[in-house]
Design a protein around this motif. Sequence first.
Motif: not given
Length: 160
Positions: A44-51, A61-76, A83-88
């Motif tokens: 999905s990111l390679r096709s240029g989608e994401g916000s 703890g000892a980890e850093v999480w990206l919260v509320n980033a939107n990567i839409p579902e891959f069309s195929h 899940e589009p808005k999961r913490p990464r």
Amino acid sequence: MARPKPATFDKVKTVAENRRARFDYFIEQTFEAGIALTGTEVKSLRSGEGSIAESYAEVKGAEVWLVNANIPEFSHGNRFNHEPKRPRKLLLHEREINKLTGAVERQGMTLVPLSVYFNGKGRAKVELALAKGKQAHDKRETIKERDWKRDAQRIMRERG
């Protein structure tokens, strides 16, 4: 002995950019972080989608999480689509995480993602900034400065 890191990051393809962050925050320091993604997220990111317009990073703890980033579902994608808005999870060295933790807890700073891009090796990366929030008068000053620079460029162009 470790090699020194380059001052600027090798951005080959920028997927998403948070332009509002530079207006809302004073950027103190930037970090390049890897991001743990699933297969359909990468496609999905390679096709240029994401916000990352409304996203932020937090230290748990000892980890850093990206919260509320939107990567839409891959069309195929099939039933294994993400899940589009999961913490990464962001991938950083332990000393970088300790530095970020100290700045966030002691100095009241914020972790703001500035851009998501693919580097020269084809890996998805996040440019993460350690930032301090601007107040209204700071934002007005930024607008004045930007307008003055634009006018100065116009005047210089007219005079040749």
